[in-house]
Design an enzyme around this catalytic site. Structure first.
Site, PDB file in Angstrom:
ATOM      1  N   TRP A   1     -15.212  11.888 -13.010  1.00  0.00           N
ATOM      2  CA  TRP A   1     -14.409  11.457 -11.893  1.00  0.00           C
ATOM      3  C   TRP A   1     -13.851  12.784 -11.113  1.00  0.00           C
ATOM      4  O   TRP A   1     -13.604  12.913  -9.941  1.00  0.00           O
ATOM      5  CB  TRP A   1     -13.517  10.532 -12.147  1.00  0.00           C
ATOM      6  CG  TRP A   1     -12.449  10.824 -13.186  1.00  0.00           C
ATOM      7  CD1 TRP A   1     -12.375  10.719 -14.494  1.00  0.00           C
ATOM      8  CD2 TRP A   1     -11.302  11.722 -13.041  1.00  0.00           C
ATOM      9  NE1 TRP A   1     -11.186  11.249 -15.219  1.00  0.00           N
ATOM     10  CE2 TRP A   1     -10.638  11.907 -14.211  1.00  0.00           C
ATOM     11  CE3 TRP A   1     -10.632  12.392 -11.910  1.00  0.00           C
ATOM     12  CZ2 TRP A   1      -9.499  12.488 -14.490  1.00  0.00           C
ATOM     13  CZ3 TRP A   1      -9.761  12.967 -12.069  1.00  0.00           C
ATOM     14  CH2 TRP A   1      -8.925  13.176 -13.161  1.00  0.00           C
TER      15      TRP A   1
ATOM     16  N   TRP B   1       1.510   1.713  -3.533  1.00  0.00           N
ATOM     17  CA  TRP B   1       0.698   2.565  -4.342  1.00  0.00           C
ATOM     18  C   TRP B   1       0.925   3.906  -4.256  1.00  0.00           C
ATOM     19  O   TRP B   1       0.779   4.653  -4.976  1.00  0.00           O
ATOM     20  CB  TRP B   1      -0.562   2.098  -4.187  1.00  0.00           C
ATOM     21  CG  TRP B   1      -1.008   0.738  -4.845  1.00  0.00           C
ATOM     22  CD1 TRP B   1      -1.155  -0.721  -4.243  1.00  0.00           C
ATOM     23  CD2 TRP B   1      -1.488   0.855  -6.047  1.00  0.00           C
ATOM     24  NE1 TRP B   1      -1.615  -1.169  -5.431  1.00  0.00           N
ATOM     25  CE2 TRP B   1      -1.792  -0.683  -6.556  1.00  0.00           C
ATOM     26  CE3 TRP B   1      -1.464   1.835  -7.179  1.00  0.00           C
ATOM     27  CZ2 TRP B   1      -2.142  -1.022  -7.665  1.00  0.00           C
ATOM     28  CZ3 TRP B   1      -2.173   1.488  -8.315  1.00  0.00           C
ATOM     29  CH2 TRP B   1      -2.360   0.045  -8.744  1.00  0.00           C
TER      30      TRP B   1
ATOM     31  N   ASN C   1     -11.006   2.359   2.839  1.00  0.00           N
ATOM     32  CA  ASN C   1     -10.486   1.997   1.217  1.00  0.00           C
ATOM     33  C   ASN C   1     -11.439   1.339   0.594  1.00  0.00           C
ATOM     34  O   ASN C   1     -11.816   1.751  -0.724  1.00  0.00           O
ATOM     35  CB  ASN C   1      -9.118   1.657   1.409  1.00  0.00           C
ATOM     36  CG  ASN C   1      -8.605   1.278  -0.041  1.00  0.00           C
ATOM     37  OD1 ASN C   1      -8.605  -0.072  -0.550  1.00  0.00           O
ATOM     38  ND2 ASN C   1      -8.336   2.205  -0.885  1.00  0.00           N
TER      39      ASN C   1
ATOM     40  N   GLU D   1       0.877  -1.315   0.142  1.00  0.00           N
ATOM     41  CA  GLU D   1      -0.022   0.171  -0.077  1.00  0.00           C
ATOM     42  C   GLU D   1       0.791   1.379  -0.031  1.00  0.00           C
ATOM     43  O   GLU D   1       0.607   2.104  -0.581  1.00  0.00           O
ATOM     44  CB  GLU D   1      -0.967  -0.118   1.275  1.00  0.00           C
ATOM     45  CG  GLU D   1      -1.872  -1.115   1.171  1.00  0.00           C
ATOM     46  CD  GLU D   1      -2.729  -1.302  -0.191  1.00  0.00           C
ATOM     47  OE1 GLU D   1      -3.103  -0.337  -0.504  1.00  0.00           O
ATOM     48  OE2 GLU D   1      -2.616  -2.368  -0.527  1.00  0.00           O
TER      49      GLU D   1
ATOM     50  N   TRP E   1      -8.816   8.180  -8.151  1.00  0.00           N
ATOM     51  CA  TRP E   1     -10.073   8.288  -8.768  1.00  0.00           C
ATOM     52  C   TRP E   1      -9.876   7.975 -10.356  1.00  0.00           C
ATOM     53  O   TRP E   1     -10.753   7.187 -11.120  1.00  0.00           O
ATOM     54  CB  TRP E   1     -10.476   9.674  -8.713  1.00  0.00           C
ATOM     55  CG  TRP E   1     -11.267  10.007  -7.791  1.00  0.00           C
ATOM     56  CD1 TRP E   1     -10.904  10.674  -6.376  1.00  0.00           C
ATOM     57  CD2 TRP E   1     -12.782   9.957  -7.508  1.00  0.00           C
ATOM     58  NE1 TRP E   1     -12.072  10.745  -5.555  1.00  0.00           N
ATOM     59  CE2 TRP E   1     -13.175  10.228  -6.044  1.00  0.00           C
ATOM     60  CE3 TRP E   1     -13.628   9.338  -8.442  1.00  0.00           C
ATOM     61  CZ2 TRP E   1     -14.369  10.061  -5.617  1.00  0.00           C
ATOM     62  CZ3 TRP E   1     -15.088   9.255  -7.891  1.00  0.00           C
ATOM     63  CH2 TRP E   1     -15.197   9.823  -6.453  1.00  0.00           C
TER      64      TRP E   1
ATOM     65  N   TRP F   1     -19.928  11.943 -20.037  1.00  0.00           N
ATOM     66  CA  TRP F   1     -20.639  12.076 -18.756  1.00  0.00           C
ATOM     67  C   TRP F   1     -21.783  12.904 -18.677  1.00  0.00           C
ATOM     68  O   TRP F   1     -22.116  13.721 -19.534  1.00  0.00           O
ATOM     69  CB  TRP F   1     -19.445  13.135 -17.994  1.00  0.00           C
ATOM     70  CG  TRP F   1     -18.120  12.551 -18.054  1.00  0.00           C
ATOM     71  CD1 TRP F   1     -17.092  13.204 -18.576  1.00  0.00           C
ATOM     72  CD2 TRP F   1     -17.606  11.242 -17.384  1.00  0.00           C
ATOM     73  NE1 TRP F   1     -15.903  12.332 -18.331  1.00  0.00           N
ATOM     74  CE2 TRP F   1     -16.179  11.080 -17.641  1.00  0.00           C
ATOM     75  CE3 TRP F   1     -18.355  10.470 -16.571  1.00  0.00           C
ATOM     76  CZ2 TRP F   1     -15.477  10.183 -16.975  1.00  0.00           C
ATOM     77  CZ3 TRP F   1     -17.574   9.570 -15.880  1.00  0.00           C
ATOM     78  CH2 TRP F   1     -16.291   9.332 -16.412  1.00  0.00           C
TER      79      TRP F   1
END
Length: 473
Positions: free
Chosen positions: A363, A282, A345, A279, A386, A310
């Site tokens: 987003w 990331w 998360n 993690e 996102w 969108w």
DNA sequence: AGAGATTTAGC
DNA sequence: CTAAATCTC
């Protein structure tokens, strides 16, 4: 020869997202010089630097107070100034006669542009100007693939990055920090009014302890407890099994090197530790991607998403922000966010997928809401994650992976523990329908019937519509 | 770090 | 027959 040292002038340490005294190379370098140290935090108003969101400002207020207390124990203090960073630095250099400026690096474009310009100008003026790495395990430019390009896929990236981590070192906090005899005035933290204008909003934020001590305590708690079951429990929002270090890491109250070393020494199975450390991986990956693709917060990493149809739907967006979508797991997440400045998360992925795919809302609108309401709002992680959910990002989830909010709830919150905590009107709903209360209206308690609304979109219909929109690209 | 349909393995 | 593996979007 103490006066001899003074002849070289004081050193200014410009604090940013490194609000700690341990493992802080800029501060350590200043302390080791033996010269007086000026500790400065600038509330930066440089054009182009994204202003912090409301939850971040709440956190910053406490973190600066905590840092000042730490510095006072070392015989120093934190000077506060507001304004355009380059101008503030000039003024403080003039007022103090400092001959060196040190800071720890940031990696977003607005910050690197600002810092490079400042460094060039100060050096030309004869000021010793140096930057250090306090925020990342590896510098974004260090990790390249065989072709000399930055990685775009996490797994090979992290594999390569880990090979650079054979000698991670943490520097102790300085034992003392010489201070300047006559320190020019500091602004007062209270005058910055960093607390939200609606004080009720942040009432529930008291689960947090911003500041270095709070960060170290959180790490210790996690490594001596829940990290053991991390792999299994990290996906269950009803269980406190994640580290919750993200806001502390964002503000630099603790550094990733400290986390890395402490985790490697923790008494827990290696597999669990590695899952947790990935993690951190990331986080490194998102920062590297942001460094190499500075438009990440504003533009699709995959440009083929630029034509995505969108929807414009203010009512649906509002329902999402307020936790009134009619999907219990989504609403619980959005209400946890509003109440605590944080969201688990797993639930972040579910609510983001819902906004993008069930509501077809861009987003970037979700990213902006998170930016304003998360205490851990971080440009690289927020934009990267996102885009990951949207399918438009680096090594992203394929767009056609559409989370079913009912199935996700049943899988990861099987007893409805999390949902009942944040959506109290569903407290009396039985386990087997807690994630789909509308399917058995006759079995619902009066409170649930009266206060909890039906889904704002039907799942199967929304799923089909999202796939259709995707195929139109 | 999906979901859902379909096929296959193992009994 | 069930559960795991595989395929498709």
């Amino acid at each position: 020869m103490p006066n001899d040292r003074d002849d070289h002038g004081a050193i200014l340490v410009w604090f940013r997202n490194d609000l700690r005294i341990a493992d802080n190379p800029a501060l350590r370098h200043a302390a080791d010089s033996g010269r007086p140290v000026i500790c400065l935090y600038i509330f930066d108003e440089t054009p182009g630097v994204r202003p912090m969101g409301a939850a971040s400002l709440w956190w910053l207020d406490k973190s600066l107070k905590s840092l000042d207390e730490s510095l006072e124990k070392l015989g120093n203090k934190l000077m506060l100034r507001r304004g355009v960073a380059a101008e503030v630095l000039d003024e403080v250099l003039r007022q103090t006669g400092a001959t060196g400026v040190l800071w720890n690096r940031l990696y977003d474009k607005a910050s690197t542009d600002r810092d490079m310009a400042i460094k060039t100008r100060l050096r030309a003026a004869g000021i010793d100007c140096q930057s250090f790495n306090a925020s990342l395990l590896t510098e974004p430019w260090e990790i390249k693939n065989g072709a000399g390009q930055p990685y775009k896929v996490f797994t090979p990236y992290w594999q390569a990055a880990r090979e650079h981590l054979t000698d991670v070192v943490v520097e102790d906090a300085p034992k003392s920090l010489r201070s300047l005899g006559h320190l020019p005035s500091s602004e007062r933290l209270a005058d910055w009014r960093l607390n939200p204008t609606k004080p009720d909003w942040s009432k529930g934020f008291d689960l947090w302890t911003p500041g270095e001590a709070g960060a170290l305590a959180r790490l210790d708690d996690f490594l001596s407890g829940s990290v053991s079951g991390y792999g299994e429990k990290r996906d269950l929002p009803g269980v406190e099994a994640t580290s919750r270090l993200s806001p502390h890491l964002h503000f630099g109250e603790i550094g990733p090197r400290q986390v890395w070393l402490a985790a490697r020494e923790a008494q827990a199975p290696r597999g669990e530790i590695d899952k947790f450390l990935s993690e951190l991986g990331w986080r490194e990956f998102n920062h590297a991607i942001l460094f190499h693709w500075p438009d990440l917060p504003a533009r699709n990493f995959k440009p083929e998403f630029d034509g995505f149809p969108w929807a414009r739907d203010d009512a649906a967006f509002k329902a999402w922000t307020r936790g009134q979508t009619g999907y219990p797991i989504v609403d619980a997440g959005m209400r946890e966010l509003w109440a605590t400045g944080f969201m688990h998360n797993r639930v972040r992925m579910i609510v983001a997928s819902f906004l993008i795919k069930h509501l077809l809302i861009d987003w970037r609108e979700g990213e902006a809401w998170f930016w304003d309401t998360l205490v851990d709002a971080d440009l690289a992680n927020n934009a990267g994650n996102w885009q990951w959910v949207a399918g438009s990002g680096a090594d992203a989830s394929p767009y056609f992976r559409i989370f079913n909010p009912i199935a996700q709830g049943e899988k990861f919150d099987p007893r409805g523990t999390y949902v009942r905590r944040w959506v109290p009107e569903l407290a009396g709903v039985p386990d087997d329908v807690i994630h789909k209360p509308w399917t058995r209206p006759l079995h619902l308690p009066a409170a649930a019937k009266r206060l909890y609304s039906r889904p704002i979109v039907e799942h199967d219909h929304a799923r089909a519509r999202a796939l259709e929109a995707y195929h139109s690209l």
